[in-house]
Design an enzyme around this catalytic site. Structure first.
Site, PDB file in Angstrom:
ATOM      1  CD  GLU B 146      -2.917  -1.201   2.317  1.00 59.72           C
ATOM      2  OE1 GLU B 146      -2.620  -0.555   3.327  1.00 59.72           O
ATOM      3  OE2 GLU B 146      -3.904  -1.945   2.258  1.00 59.72           O
ATOM      4  CD  GLU B 317      -4.420  -5.939   2.482  1.00 63.73           C
ATOM      5  OE1 GLU B 317      -5.118  -5.173   3.169  1.00 63.73           O
ATOM      6  OE2 GLU B 317      -3.174  -5.956   2.523  1.00 63.73           O
TER       7      GLU B 317
END
Ligand SMILES: [Zn+2]
Ligand SMILES: [Zn+2]
Ligand SMILES: [Zn+2]
Lengths: 658, 658, 658
Positions: B146, B317
């Site tokens: 991320e 995710e």
């Protein structure tokens, strides 16, 4: 003294190819521009490297403007020191209250207390004044630009701290005197030496209000001193030219009267839509006036800066379209720019100067409109300026000046004081004075906004001084001798100059005049209203005091809980709370009648203003208004009996005409 | 290319006793998990002391997963440098815009410009890639984690400043060029050397927008370069494995297309409830969708990241239950996790991977649910995953790809630009593009979200590019040649690449296509609506432009004040304001019909999506919906004609089935 | 033990001319003041230069007060170190979480971990205790002043960091133990040495909650240790004098029980209007009670600090009029000061001491009213104090103590925990416990607020512990053995002491008692209500859990979606959500009946409180109330059957009278 009223424009020759200049000047003249301000951000072009002056381009620009018949106000470039200079003395950066430096990369990145920077300013101002001080095009000078903009009056740097210590030493002479004035025995804040003084930031909880007030006074004095150095240099080299500074709106972080005292005239930068967005008005109010601005904000500042300039003033930057710096930036209503311009002329402005000639396509203000679009096509205000210039000529408009029968005090130290100690978190001195101003203006009155100086009290029918921080005996005496009806309070005289509660209790030295003592005060959260007896709709909100009447005083109004709302002793009144519009209107009608001042019953959103014999009428509403009752059988110089939205009418007042 | 669609899970063997691993792997397989991501935060276990590698445990975990038949995506641990490393080079900390260091103690505590840290990353990535690059279990790699999460793209460190100076020197070569591009003559910001460049923080008022834009480009480039170093090392050692990165939602601080260009596929982390809470939707909207999420937010990102991955993408995710990081964290509705999973598969995801296998009982994310409870009992999503795995098998689901007839441009530089200069404080490029996306999706269309690249214009029926910051001639040419209906504006083409207003006025190089010039713009406070003539309920809000039509252009829609709202020149349209939903719906229906694109009249809260021949239908409402009209007589692979709340239906499209 | 209840006042002789002192003392005595607190901010007068003690003035003041018959509580001046001391060791300044020093210029500008400052405190306390420890006027000591006020418990200085490392080493002995307790394997936060520990500020995203919890425990321990040093010195030199500290309201940043354990009695500073403004109540609530305060806030703190003082407590600073530090500062209603004073006496206060004798005309608190105006005229509270003193004498009022049948747990570690991890941004432990307290008090019950200690469970009819962070087996056992009805939840027992989720799932060690497991939790945004079946108007909001019932447990209440809202196993109940007032009222009526506790049906805004045999009744409403049903045929010592707004009644309870 009357002076011909003219239009101006702000121009940045350094931002455009030299080939544009002559055509720009020609078009300025063509639409009737008379005065051009230039140069105030151009340091990096005037001195691209240390000591390497390049004034040729400026001389060229002056020559071109001069030949086109334009007069020039030349700005000193000290609001934007170039990078090479900043890198020479990195400690010239102001420090924020959080201790962080405020870096190069925009403007105003200097600390007023930094002597090294002040010397650099002396040098560039001297060089410019020597070079152009007697240039035939130059009719005036502007020092720096918008002192204090972006919260830059106060700096928490080492330079500021050392200067503040010196300032305190000079004021108090002994630490005993300082400790006593500040009440430093409280919380063991006593200081043993002036070198122990810290700046009032980063304290665990709030600092001592006396400490804060002196720091604000000091910071204000630093601005005054910084400005005075430039003024003195310019005066030496540029005889007969008016020196001014362009102040801002709703700005109270330094004493503008004091800066103004060193100038030949005042100027301010009037952005009705940007200032409305920044104000604390309700969303409803902001939406209602989003394209025209608060009907009373500009007017208040015209009066304020007329006072700062001791009668001589102008608008240096008039909003000509949408700006870039409001939270939202709408385009002004058709007619708005013209209305704003006449509001200024009606208030005696010598010049209204538009900001700016051509919209810049680059950098921070690229979304700020000008008279021209970035591609040199006319934008709407270009035509508006041309129209106004013709009207001014036709009317032979002149700035007149006369003392108004009504004086409303606005005091910078009071603004400092109530920012330091609002006591209720939304208490605002500026809003309090503005509410009185608005109520007076809605009753058709012309008003002088004045400092709380004894000499300003003379020759008035009525004097108003809400929230005036500290009483001075000589001011109280001047009020008493003036013969005027005097309305004080709330909070007037509630502190000594040292920011202590007067031992005789508030209103301190006003007490003998008014015959009252303020025993207790309270601030009230929004939504809480204390109704006034026998005045439906009238109430206090936000602030209320509990007063004891002396023998000679009587209750003129009471709250519903029985506390006195307005006391009277002869022609001296004390208002013990923060009034709503209904209370102000009823109260002022009553007192103005008693004072023998004529009011005009205006429709909502209509305002009037007298400039010498001329009476102007303005329509801030969204519907046409019939103003025949106001005008009577007068002959209109502008407009007529039906006033469209954004409309302006002007006619000779009957009392003058007869 | 079609690829079998499968489920995955994120797993942290280092957080659990070794004795758990085999049973965990067995249960994963049992419910139909195919792919496991591991390792991305494990640096302190892989190298507990400098140079002391401990890869045994990871080899063991890979072996166990491999033997259970699971494939592995291995993460590089560079998002969480361990304390010993940070202490070695404390200046690797990113600095916030306030100048404060961002310390060790959570994650992402590194500055992208710190070469010392980059070398440490080279070293650990090289060691891991050498060790496991050809391991049979390893089918892919994830770089870091991320990028940019917690506002970490921009750093104001010395390392960043020095790198930015170098970047500017490389881009501009001379300070003259830089000064010209930035318009530094304004406010004397001219620089005499590249070493005079400062980072654009801590300035007194806002910095130069050109300066800011270059800093954002630079910061984005640093992310790209940081990622590329890892990619190149992995490629050398791990042939045939897909390299990806897991991007975030509503995140525009770096150019995701550019990072994606170095990867084999894109991935993103989809948290519908957390992202809804973080959005700027109204409280009413947030409450309405609190357990299911915004019906269009995930869909938009699926399309965006499919584009970033040039057709290959996955969800890395997937939210499986309540999370810990929203302002409030409700449990998803029953059925929500299944719906989200199929939305991704319908958009062509190769894998949907749940975060995480087992809820951690410790540290920052202990309140983040997983497929298992902390005590290893199944949580609700465990059963949901099992159910989906069986359905996927039964359906033989495959990721298909095809160019959609509708292309909607999303451009990271435009996002940079309008964050720098919103001009109205609530203007948001992301919200503007999202509104267009939502309107198109509500009309049943499948959409490609694309970068503003010429090659993306081909083969489209309609191209939409609202708010596209700067026009490039080659893009305008590609649009002209595409034969598509093109809808631009508001703000499209309103700047040059240097963040200046084009001298031809906006929309710059799009001007000849569109036949209009934008003379003025305005932003409007909330609650102000500019109605559109003849379209009841339709209006502009927040933003509006004043345009001049060229000879070949005509007004297709007007505002009630007479200004043009939509211009047309052939099949090129320009919308001159920020449309509300009613205006967008009416406008798009009209233009889509003209473009020959079929729309579907969907009930509110019903959405459809085609994946190859399969059409999926989703119910985001709170009532069952009759979808028989949408399905016609098709045979359902999932669901049926009545779609319950959170329901998913899938059937073969008639045009495909026939 | 019963003690005569008396009035006190806070006095600052150092702030007034010596000539005032005797007259001040005479007037104190005249109106019935018995105890005077002095000295707590006077360091700069006691030691104006290093080592140069000036105690004469204090000796003189003590002598004058003593001769007037007044008793004195002497404060140590350590909350306000003077400037010369701070300049000696600039690193004694606490650092804020942002890393900025918190400078001299107000108060509490010291870091609790700075050993150098602690030694200076030892020195001045020792000197004072030696000088005045056995002075006949001195009956007590106050340590420092309002520990933690202005957010000063936590400091992020080097001194704090080093002390925290030492504290961790002492607690954990090995880094392995610390890494395990904190779960540092997560995000590679593992530490290799205690010297690698950082303070939990300035992290990129939130720090580890276990790390934060230990930092809050450490910071609390530093306060305890700082206080204990003073207590030990004073005990050595001032035998028989009560040592106390004046705590604050709604303040949970350190363990007040632990500080209290070193003291002889507790005290607190009760500012009903200031605290109401600071609370999170709605604007409507704040407006309604703006002149009288929250009817239950003061009462809760009286009970809390009675517990901290193990039965002995007082109000050290009672608000006597408007204060200066609220967002808004209204004047109390007539009667409010008297009502507040009797609420304290009804709760067993030994002394109620007004802050302050005379309003200071200078420095930070000049707008804080006192018994006297700055000019020494009586303010309203002066007369109120005199009236109360006479009533106390007439009633022969005495502080009684008895264990209440109802115990409500308030736990500082739980407050730490839920500040660290609210999970829903408005979750507040303080508000949760307060809601239970309010509901109990509205049912007419007298309550003990207790720490979660096994010995506090004995002899109760009902024990309530909502939100109790971590279960301890010995506490669960004590509850089981108490025979009381026990109501736990929500969130009770949901963490281990290390801030991990218990492996047996929440409620951890309470699980066997309650027979339930909490599988999932959720937080809900404002406006979302989960209705409770069969209880109209009752709902959960903000927080809700999903629980599984063990074999012996049953559902006593359910949500409308079928989840269990209240579980029961024998006399052990678990509430699985945050209840609204209606739910609490219905639930408590039911459980209290089961527990055999009598309730009183009180009109809204009426509260009762028993002090020994005396029952007090208070009217917090705006209308007179008929309390004849409550009083029966009892004889009133104060008031009567009709209770005016702000009215106080007192009578002998029938069960006691008979
Ligand atoms: Zn000279
Ligand atoms: Zn290698
Ligand atoms: Zn001793």
């Amino acid at each position: 003294m009357t002076i011909k009223q003219r239009l101006g424009v702000c121009y940045y020759p350094e931002q455009w190819p030299r080939s544009f200049w002559a055509e720009d000047a020609r078009r300025m003249r063509e639409i009737g521009i008379a005065v051009v301000r230039i140069g105030e951000f151009a340091w990096s072009r005037l001195e691209p490297r240390e000591g390497f002056y390049q004034f040729d381009w400026l001389a060229g620009a002056l020559e071109i403007l001069h030949r086109a018949g334009l007069e020039v106000v030349l700005g000193t470039p000290t609001a934007t020191p170039p990078k090479w200079l900043v890198d020479k003395m990195p400690d010239m950066a102001p420090l924020g209250a959080d201790g962080a430096p405020r870096k190069f990369g925009s403007r105003r990145h200097y600390c007023f207390s930094h002597e090294g920077y002040a010397r650099e300013c002396d040098r560039i101002v001297e060089a410019l004044a020597c070079a152009f001080g007697e240039h035939p095009a130059v009719v005036g000078w502007q020092t720096d630009n918008e002192y204090g903009c972006h919260d830059t009056v106060e700096s928490y740097s080492i330079a500021a701290r050392d200067a503040f210590r010196k300032w305190c030493r000079s004021k108090y002479e002994t630490t005993e005197a300082l400790n006593r004035a500040w009440g430093n025995v409280f919380w063991s804040m006593e200081l043993g030496s002036f070198d122990e003084i810290e700046l009032p930031n980063l304290t665990v909880t709030e600092p001592n209000p006396s400490h804060l007030l002196d720091f604000k006074r000091f910071s204000s004095d630093q601005v005054v001193a910084f400005n005075r150095r430039q003024v003195e240099i310019i005066r030496n080299h540029s005889p007969g030219r008016a020196i001014l500074h362009n102040f801002m709106g709703a700005f109270d972080a330094f004493d503008h009267y004091a800066v103004g005292a060193d100038l030949d005239m005042a100027a301010w930068d009037s952005y009705p839509l940007g200032f409305l967005e920044r104000s604390r008005h309700s969303d409803e109010f902001k939406t209602r006036y989003m394209r025209l601005g608060d009907p009373d904000f500009q007017a208040f500042h015209h009066d304020l800066y007329r006072s700062c300039g001791r009668g001589r003033w102008q608008v240096m930057e008039q909003q000509p379209g949408a700006v870039n710096w409001g939270a939202w930036n709408p385009v002004p209503a058709p007619g708005a720019v013209r209305l704003w311009t006449y509001e200024a002329f009606a208030a005696g402005a010598e010049v209204v100067s538009f900001f700016r000639w051509r919209q810049a396509p680059f950098a921070q203000e690229q979304m700020h409109e000008g008279l021209l679009l970035p591609n040199s096509e006319p934008n709407e205000a270009y035509f508006v300026a041309g129209e106004i210039a013709q009207e001014l000529n036709r009317m032979e408009a002149r700035a007149e000046s006369a003392r108004a029968p009504i004086a409303l005090a606005f005091d910078y130290e009071s603004a400092f004081a109530w920012r330091i100690q609002p006591q209720g978190q939304d208490f605002s001195y500026f809003d309090l004075v503005s509410a009185f101003y608005r109520a007076l203006r809605k009753l058709g009155l012309s008003i002088d906004v004045v400092p709380p100086a004894p000499e300003e009290m003379k020759g008035r029918k009525m004097i108003l001084a809400p929230g005036l921080f500290a009483a001075r005996p000589e001011l109280a005496a001047a009020m008493a001798q003036s013969g005027a009806l005097v309305l004080l309070g709330p909070r007037s005289g509630s502190k000594t100059k040292d920011f202590q509660i007067p031992l005789a209790l508030p209103p301190g030295d006003f007490g003998s005049l008014l015959g009252v003592k303020v025993r207790r005060v309270e601030s009230l959260r929004p939504g809480v209203a204390l109704a006034i007896r026998d005045l439906p709709g009238a109430h206090f909100s936000g602030w209320r005091e509990f007063i004891a009447l002396g023998e000679e005083a009587e209750a003129a109004l009471c709250c519903e809980d029985g506390e006195v709302a307005l006391s009277r002793r002869d022609n001296f009144y004390y208002l013990s709370g923060n009034p709503n519009d209904e209370l102000l209107d009823a109260l002022l009608r009553r007192l103005l009648a008693q004072a023998g001042a004529d009011i005009i019953d205006l429709p909502q959103d209509i305002r009037v203003r007298d400039n010498g014999p001329l009476r102007y009428v303005f329509n801030y509403g969204s519907e046409p208004a019939d103003i025949s009752e106001i005008a009577g059988d007068a002959v209109f110089l502008l407009g007529g009996k039906t006033l469209d939205p954004c409309g302006v009418a002007a006619f000779m007042r009957k009392d003058e005409a007869e």
